[in-house]
Enzyme design. Structure first.
Site, PDB file in Angstrom:
ATOM      1  N   GLU A  93       0.820  -1.200   0.000  1.00  0.00           N
ATOM      2  CA  GLU A  93       0.000   0.000   0.000  1.00  0.00           C
ATOM      3  C   GLU A  93       0.855   1.252   0.000  1.00  0.00           C
ATOM      4  O   GLU A  93       2.053   1.197   0.300  1.00  0.00           O
ATOM      5  CB  GLU A  93      -0.927   0.006   1.209  1.00  0.00           C
ATOM      6  CG  GLU A  93      -0.209  -0.121   2.529  1.00  0.00           C
ATOM      7  CD  GLU A  93      -1.181  -0.394   3.674  1.00  0.00           C
ATOM      8  OE1 GLU A  93      -1.790   0.570   4.123  1.00  0.00           O
ATOM      9  OE2 GLU A  93      -1.317  -1.547   4.082  1.00  0.00           O
ATOM     10  N   CYS A 106       4.115   8.220  -0.308  1.00  0.00           N
ATOM     11  CA  CYS A 106       4.743   7.353   0.692  1.00  0.00           C
ATOM     12  C   CYS A 106       4.883   5.970   0.075  1.00  0.00           C
ATOM     13  O   CYS A 106       3.891   5.370  -0.347  1.00  0.00           O
ATOM     14  CB  CYS A 106       3.862   7.324   1.936  1.00  0.00           C
ATOM     15  SG  CYS A 106       4.466   6.226   3.214  1.00  0.00           S
ATOM     16  N   CYS A 113       7.229  -6.601   7.366  1.00  0.00           N
ATOM     17  CA  CYS A 113       8.433  -6.059   7.994  1.00  0.00           C
ATOM     18  C   CYS A 113       8.823  -6.988   9.132  1.00  0.00           C
ATOM     19  O   CYS A 113       7.969  -7.611   9.747  1.00  0.00           O
ATOM     20  CB  CYS A 113       8.131  -4.665   8.550  1.00  0.00           C
ATOM     21  SG  CYS A 113       9.553  -3.852   9.314  1.00  0.00           S
ATOM     22  N   CYS A 117       8.237  -3.570  15.703  1.00  0.00           N
ATOM     23  CA  CYS A 117       7.841  -2.444  16.558  1.00  0.00           C
ATOM     24  C   CYS A 117       6.407  -2.671  17.076  1.00  0.00           C
ATOM     25  O   CYS A 117       5.514  -3.055  16.318  1.00  0.00           O
ATOM     26  CB  CYS A 117       7.912  -1.127  15.797  1.00  0.00           C
ATOM     27  SG  CYS A 117       9.577  -0.741  15.232  1.00  0.00           S
ATOM     28  N   CYS A 120       3.238  -0.902  15.349  1.00  0.00           N
ATOM     29  CA  CYS A 120       3.174  -0.807  13.890  1.00  0.00           C
ATOM     30  C   CYS A 120       2.443  -2.006  13.283  1.00  0.00           C
ATOM     31  O   CYS A 120       2.774  -3.156  13.562  1.00  0.00           O
ATOM     32  CB  CYS A 120       4.584  -0.705  13.322  1.00  0.00           C
ATOM     33  SG  CYS A 120       4.586  -0.519  11.535  1.00  0.00           S
ATOM     34  N   CYS A 339       0.751   2.864   8.540  1.00  0.00           N
ATOM     35  CA  CYS A 339       1.462   1.758   7.876  1.00  0.00           C
ATOM     36  C   CYS A 339       0.779   0.420   8.029  1.00  0.00           C
ATOM     37  O   CYS A 339       0.562  -0.048   9.136  1.00  0.00           O
ATOM     38  CB  CYS A 339       2.830   1.566   8.529  1.00  0.00           C
ATOM     39  SG  CYS A 339       3.903   2.917   8.379  1.00  0.00           S
TER      40      CYS A 339
HETATM   41  N1  SAH Z   1      10.744   1.052   9.038  1.00  0.00           N
HETATM   42  C1  SAH Z   1      10.914   2.460   8.917  1.00  0.00           C
HETATM   43  C2  SAH Z   1       9.880   3.170   8.042  1.00  0.00           C
HETATM   44  C3  SAH Z   1       8.443   2.771   8.126  1.00  0.00           C
HETATM   45  S1  SAH Z   1       7.298   3.469   9.219  1.00  0.00           S
HETATM   46  C4  SAH Z   1      10.966   3.101  10.260  1.00  0.00           C
HETATM   47  O1  SAH Z   1      10.826   2.416  11.253  1.00  0.00           O
HETATM   48  O2  SAH Z   1      11.208   4.296  10.339  1.00  0.00           O
HETATM   49  C5  SAH Z   1       7.180   5.176   9.096  1.00  0.00           C
HETATM   50  C6  SAH Z   1       6.933   5.799  10.480  1.00  0.00           C
HETATM   51  O3  SAH Z   1       5.615   5.524  10.992  1.00  0.00           O
HETATM   52  C7  SAH Z   1       7.912   5.277  11.516  1.00  0.00           C
HETATM   53  O4  SAH Z   1       8.408   6.345  12.266  1.00  0.00           O
HETATM   54  C8  SAH Z   1       7.047   4.380  12.347  1.00  0.00           C
HETATM   55  O5  SAH Z   1       7.619   4.203  13.607  1.00  0.00           O
HETATM   56  C9  SAH Z   1       5.732   5.160  12.352  1.00  0.00           C
HETATM   57  N2  SAH Z   1       4.561   4.396  12.760  1.00  0.00           N
HETATM   58  C10 SAH Z   1       4.279   3.096  12.560  1.00  0.00           C
HETATM   59  N3  SAH Z   1       3.105   2.771  13.121  1.00  0.00           N
HETATM   60  C11 SAH Z   1       2.624   3.883  13.685  1.00  0.00           C
HETATM   61  C12 SAH Z   1       1.448   4.186  14.429  1.00  0.00           C
HETATM   62  N4  SAH Z   1       0.533   3.255  14.699  1.00  0.00           N
HETATM   63  N5  SAH Z   1       1.289   5.460  14.841  1.00  0.00           N
HETATM   64  C13 SAH Z   1       2.208   6.413  14.578  1.00  0.00           C
HETATM   65  N6  SAH Z   1       3.328   6.187  13.897  1.00  0.00           N
HETATM   66  C14 SAH Z   1       3.549   4.936  13.468  1.00  0.00           C
END
Ligand code: SAH
Length: 356
Positions: A93, A106, A113, A117, A120, A339
């Protein structure tokens, strides 16, 4: 996996070699094909090539390995979420955000992944596979074609590598993509208009600083110290806070560009003013900007954003300590902008009994 050549993933020299040596055609044909690729055309649409040549091309190659399946427009702003299909049936997406200075896309770098985290959605089922350079570029070409159909004056100006996946965990393909998207005979997008977001794979951050690419680095920090960071980001167990910040300092020194820290504010975890104080202390002297993101609630994880007042208080405290910071404007809140959320819902719907 699909073994046809992804034309979009070839640079000028490789495309020319393919056209002249493999197809036995002239260099001029390579130029024509490139023009079509830049427009996001598929091989059938390359109307200035003869039908037999198109047929030969189709037997061994795909133009764009990424197809927009569906667009979901926000009713709140002009954000549009795109659901794409890859040649092997995987779904990814992306999001198009429309700003007055142009469209930002984006893009994803992996299917799923493996960084784990806690907040996420992209990581919930792990990593399925890396995307090729052609598939990362294909998202830009497909999105361009999609938005141009709505308004011919629109095109993608800015790119953020902030979709699903960890870009530095798919390093070679991502670097190849960056060179391709920047190529003069390609989409010719300035790398100054590109941001790469990483959870902090320290050795790869040093490698990336040496590539000579003027990309903005975003670092997903999300905590003022390792104790909190380890609770939500497994990668923090591998690379301690101080080492991550040191790698950021190195990036600033090597590229002359400030680093952006992303900080998702999570209720009862990292969003107290004392955390803002500690964060400011850690970042003192580093050329940076902090992007505060009220957490997009992920229901599978039982984590939620703090109150609006808590967000404001956190921002104020950083500013008081002379740390440049903003709260990220929430876009596409009604279209599962975070994401991995859209892909997960579509996959779940597919699996539900009674669905085709
Ligand atoms: N893997 C990379 C890029 C992908 S995510 C990274 O970790 O930076 C892009 C951003 O969205 C990252 O900062 C991630 O931590 C954040 N993100 C993911 N899920 C989220 C959520 N539920 N709320 C807010 N930010 C989120």
């Amino acid at each position: 996996m699909e073994d046809r050549i992804q034309l979009l993933g070839l640079d000028a020299a490789a495309l020319e070699r393919f056209v002249t040596q493999d197809l036995g055609e002239s260099r001029f044909r390579a130029k024509q094909i490139r023009e079509w690729l830049n427009r996001g055309a598929d091989i059938d649409g390359m109307t200035n090539l003869s039908a037999p040549l198109r047929a030969r091309l189709k037997a061994v190659a795909v133009a764009n390995p990424v197809r927009v399946l569906e667009g979901f427009k926000s009713k709140l702003d002009e954000t549009e979420k795109l659901l794409y299909a890859l040649e092997d049936g995987n779904l990814i997406e992306g999001v198009v955000m429309r700003y007055h200075h142009g469209d930002t896309l984006c893009v994803s770098t992996q299917v799923g992944c493996r960084m784990g985290c806690a907040f996420c959605a992209s990581t919930l089922d792990g990593r399925v596979r890396d995307l090729t350079a052609g598939e990362i570029l294909g998202q830009v070409a497909a999105a361009n074609r999609h938005i141009r159909a709505q308004d011919p004056s629109r095109r993608i100006h800015n790119i953020v590598l902030m979709g699903s996946g960890e870009p530095l965990d798919n390093y070679d393909n991502v670097v190849r993509f960056l060179r391709l998207v920047n190529a003069e005979d390609g989409l010719n997008i300035s790398l100054r208009n590109v941001s790469l977001s990483t959870c902090g794979l320290v050795p790869r951050m040093y490698d990336f600083a040496n590539e000579g690419l003027p990309v903005t680095l975003s670092l997903s920090l999300h905590a003022p110290n390792d104790v909190i960071r380890r609770q939500i980001m497994p990668v923090a167990n591998a690379y301690p806070y101080g080492e991550v910040l040191q790698a950021c300092r190195n990036y600033v020194e090597k590229t002359g560009r400030r680093v952006i820290f992303e900080y998702a504010l999570i209720r009862n975890l990292n969003s107290d003013v004392k955390h803002a104080e500690e964060l400011a202390r850690r970042l003192r002297g580093l050329q940076c900007h902090v992007n505060l993101i009220p957490l997009n609630d992920v229901k599978e994880r039982h984590l939620e954003a703090p109150s609006r007042q808590a967000v404001e208080a956190f921002l104020k405290r950083l500013e008081l300590k002379n740390i440049s910071a903003t709260v990220r404007r929430e876009m596409g809140a009604d279209i599962e902008g975070a994401c991995g959320q859209l892909r997960r819902r579509v996959l779940a719907d597919r699996d539900r009994p009674g669905k085709p």
